[in-house]
Design an enzyme around this catalytic site. Sequence first.
Site, PDB file in Angstrom:
ATOM      1  N   HIS A  38       0.942  -1.037  -0.058  1.00 34.81           N
ATOM      2  CA  HIS A  38      -0.121   0.107   0.145  1.00 34.81           C
ATOM      3  C   HIS A  38       0.877   1.317   0.097  1.00 34.81           C
ATOM      4  O   HIS A  38       2.013   1.159   0.667  1.00 34.81           O
ATOM      5  CB  HIS A  38      -0.978  -0.115   1.251  1.00 34.81           C
ATOM      6  CG  HIS A  38      -2.014   1.150   1.309  1.00 34.81           C
ATOM      7  ND1 HIS A  38      -1.861   2.267   1.437  1.00 34.81           N
ATOM      8  CD2 HIS A  38      -3.306   0.810   0.738  1.00 34.81           C
ATOM      9  CE1 HIS A  38      -3.077   2.869   1.167  1.00 34.81           C
ATOM     10  NE2 HIS A  38      -3.780   1.941   0.751  1.00 34.81           N
ATOM     11  N   ASP A  62      -7.894  -5.427   0.378  1.00 36.86           N
ATOM     12  CA  ASP A  62      -8.440  -6.242  -0.607  1.00 36.86           C
ATOM     13  C   ASP A  62      -7.967  -7.819  -0.559  1.00 36.86           C
ATOM     14  O   ASP A  62      -8.851  -8.529  -1.412  1.00 36.86           O
ATOM     15  CB  ASP A  62      -8.020  -5.693  -1.992  1.00 36.86           C
ATOM     16  CG  ASP A  62      -8.578  -4.418  -2.473  1.00 36.86           C
ATOM     17  OD1 ASP A  62      -9.764  -4.155  -2.038  1.00 36.86           O
ATOM     18  OD2 ASP A  62      -8.037  -3.573  -2.859  1.00 36.86           O
TER      19      ASP A  62
HETATM   20  N1  ACO Z   1       4.155  -7.663  -4.746  1.00 35.89           N
HETATM   21  C1  ACO Z   1       5.329  -7.682  -4.856  1.00 35.89           C
HETATM   22  N2  ACO Z   1       6.135  -6.757  -4.836  1.00 35.89           N
HETATM   23  C2  ACO Z   1       5.533  -5.316  -4.356  1.00 35.89           C
HETATM   24  C3  ACO Z   1       4.126  -5.294  -4.274  1.00 35.89           C
HETATM   25  C4  ACO Z   1       3.451  -6.559  -4.355  1.00 35.89           C
HETATM   26  N3  ACO Z   1       2.122  -6.568  -4.221  1.00 35.89           N
HETATM   27  N4  ACO Z   1       3.830  -4.056  -4.002  1.00 35.89           N
HETATM   28  C5  ACO Z   1       4.955  -3.295  -4.032  1.00 35.89           C
HETATM   29  N5  ACO Z   1       5.929  -4.177  -4.421  1.00 35.89           N
HETATM   30  C6  ACO Z   1       7.363  -3.930  -4.290  1.00 35.89           C
HETATM   31  C7  ACO Z   1       7.659  -2.798  -5.677  1.00 35.89           C
HETATM   32  O1  ACO Z   1       8.024  -3.984  -6.742  1.00 35.89           O
HETATM   33  C8  ACO Z   1       8.917  -2.247  -5.222  1.00 35.89           C
HETATM   34  O2  ACO Z   1       9.944  -2.902  -5.087  1.00 35.89           O
HETATM   35  P1  ACO Z   1      11.606  -2.130  -5.423  1.00 35.89           P
HETATM   36  O3  ACO Z   1      11.535  -1.111  -4.419  1.00 35.89           O
HETATM   37  O4  ACO Z   1      12.465  -3.468  -5.468  1.00 35.89           O
HETATM   38  O5  ACO Z   1      11.316  -1.685  -6.917  1.00 35.89           O
HETATM   39  C9  ACO Z   1       8.410  -1.612  -3.891  1.00 35.89           C
HETATM   40  O6  ACO Z   1       7.678  -2.876  -3.337  1.00 35.89           O
HETATM   41  C10 ACO Z   1       7.562  -0.523  -3.648  1.00 35.89           C
HETATM   42  O7  ACO Z   1       6.540  -0.614  -4.637  1.00 35.89           O
HETATM   43  P2  ACO Z   1       5.843   0.637  -5.211  1.00 35.89           P
HETATM   44  O8  ACO Z   1       5.199   0.059  -6.553  1.00 35.89           O
HETATM   45  O9  ACO Z   1       6.841   1.748  -5.528  1.00 35.89           O
HETATM   46  O10 ACO Z   1       4.773   1.284  -4.106  1.00 35.89           O
HETATM   47  P3  ACO Z   1       3.678   1.981  -4.498  1.00 35.89           P
HETATM   48  O11 ACO Z   1       3.306   2.671  -3.229  1.00 35.89           O
HETATM   49  O12 ACO Z   1       3.775   2.870  -5.736  1.00 35.89           O
HETATM   50  O13 ACO Z   1       2.314   0.999  -4.703  1.00 35.89           O
HETATM   51  C11 ACO Z   1       0.648  -0.560  -4.561  1.00 35.89           C
HETATM   52  C12 ACO Z   1       1.403   0.632  -4.175  1.00 35.89           C
HETATM   53  C13 ACO Z   1       0.168   0.138  -5.985  1.00 35.89           C
HETATM   54  C14 ACO Z   1      -0.722  -0.816  -4.010  1.00 35.89           C
HETATM   55  C15 ACO Z   1       1.507  -1.797  -4.844  1.00 35.89           C
HETATM   56  O14 ACO Z   1       1.808  -2.027  -3.735  1.00 35.89           O
HETATM   57  C16 ACO Z   1       0.822  -2.769  -5.654  1.00 35.89           C
HETATM   58  O15 ACO Z   1       0.783  -2.804  -6.863  1.00 35.89           O
HETATM   59  N6  ACO Z   1       0.141  -3.824  -4.934  1.00 35.89           N
HETATM   60  C17 ACO Z   1      -0.715  -4.787  -5.304  1.00 35.89           C
HETATM   61  C18 ACO Z   1      -1.966  -4.147  -5.930  1.00 35.89           C
HETATM   62  C19 ACO Z   1      -2.981  -3.884  -4.774  1.00 35.89           C
HETATM   63  O16 ACO Z   1      -3.144  -4.779  -3.640  1.00 35.89           O
HETATM   64  N7  ACO Z   1      -3.504  -2.795  -4.900  1.00 35.89           N
HETATM   65  C20 ACO Z   1      -4.577  -2.552  -3.822  1.00 35.89           C
HETATM   66  C21 ACO Z   1      -4.214  -1.273  -3.066  1.00 35.89           C
HETATM   67  S1  ACO Z   1      -5.358  -0.974  -1.807  1.00 35.89           S
HETATM   68  C22 ACO Z   1      -6.646  -0.208  -2.324  1.00 35.89           C
HETATM   69  O17 ACO Z   1      -6.466   0.460  -3.397  1.00 35.89           O
HETATM   70  C23 ACO Z   1      -7.945  -0.389  -2.145  1.00 35.89           C
END
Ligand code: ACO
Length: 430
Positions: A308, A365
């Site tokens: 998140h 979620d």
């Molecule tokens: N699985 C694996 N790796 C992940 C995940 C994940 N679910 N989420 C983040 N990471 C990793 C990224 O690859 C990144 O790694 P790095 O630093 O080696 O490049 C690091 O964690 C940071 O991730 P970002 O994408 O920069 O984080 P951001 O804050 O932009 O994204 C998000 C947040 C979109 C929720 C992300 O965690 C994600 O895509 N999660 C999966 C989708 C999801 O569950 N969305 C629901 C969110 S809650 C809602 O909207 C109700």
Amino acid sequence: MPKDTVTIIDNATGKQAEFPVKRGSHGPAVIDIATLNKELGMFTLDPGFLSTASCESAITFIDGDKGILLYRGYPIDQLAEHSDFLEVCYLLYYGRLPSKKEYNHFSHMIMRHTMVHEGLRDFYHGFRRDAHPMAVMVGVVGALSAFYHDSLDIYEPRSREISAHRLIAKMPTIAAWAYRYSRGEPFPYPRNDLGYAENFLYMMFSYPTEEYRVNPVAAKAMDLISTLHAAHEQNASTSTVRLAGSSQANPFASVSAGVGALWGPAHGGANEAVIKMLEQIGDVKNIPRFLDRARDPKDNFRLMGFGHRVYKNYDPRAKIIRQAAGDVLREMKVNDPLFDIAMKLEEIALKDEYFIERKLYPNVDFYSGIIQRAIGIPTSMFTVIFTIGRTIGWISQWAEMITEKVQRIGRPRQLYIGEKTRDYVPISKR
Ligand code: ACO
């Protein structure tokens, strides 16, 4: 006493300017850089708003490190345990908990706005039966402003209130009909003698040919899901509603923009993606293989329902929903192998270095789809259900924005990286 300001120096020109620091009631302070361009001739660049507050708001507060979520100051776990969705709607919109009389009046008002204009029914027949229900939602919610002209005066408080009531009341009807249309089934009219969640389940699953009794466990779980999804600070869909509304677009048009933004799998679409992922994993023995993929920077696979932008700790909503998922499955005597996979996946991921380092925890979620499956809601409807809960958050944020002293259209700037000015070349010379 040091001044509560931040000085920004442009090292290239030596120009500097001081900017006020604003402190809210909770959370990090912000630097008010509204005059940055005037003072230094510069803009800030922050794609994805990693360090940018887009507005002041008194509606919700998240402490992502501690895993805290407040609605108007009340912790989400207290509301989940003691309140219900309609009371939460009142709280979010009006800013305080209602008295018994106010609660009864509000519930009565909402449950008497549940029908939609008959002309709106005809809209559904223009969609393909196999359309995703969120596609139908974007269209039908957007069409509301074509039917409810009488509440479009955004600068009139009563008009805003009526629009808010209409949106909260009609969203379950619009959502349930999107589902019934996809199945080629009749559209049940709402029943105002039922509770809010109960009425939604009635419209989802009843037939005119027989009596239908809503399972109280299912209704309670639906109400909880809506409570937990009601509002969440300046997330992508809420910011979309504010941005659309800042152009003085009407509330129905602004909220339909939010429905579109919610649809994406990085936001509200994640609940659907979680179930698809758990089905793909299929068995706990396959979990390590999927974790390897999630860790692999060359693979774009992500663990859906994990991570998140704000929570760097357990999402407090996920904690509540995880517990509720277990309770609902037990009470409804449903044995869902996906719940076992989800719990094992969480257990392994939370001990994994990759997830620990990046502070990736289950979000709201991760378990909400398990509950919805137990109730009989198909996966394609999960994000639609999210829409029902989030409508109050959108409309409360919109109303808050419209009543701000200074009204400004939301208009971000950019760092231009395109071609420098060049002269047009006639086609014969290219
Ligand atoms: N699985 C694996 N790796 C992940 C995940 C994940 N679910 N989420 C983040 N990471 C990793 C990224 O690859 C990144 O790694 P790095 O630093 O080696 O490049 C690091 O964690 C940071 O991730 P970002 O994408 O920069 O984080 P951001 O804050 O932009 O994204 C998000 C947040 C979109 C929720 C992300 O965690 C994600 O895509 N999660 C999966 C989708 C999801 O569950 N969305 C629901 C969110 S809650 C809602 O909207 C109700």
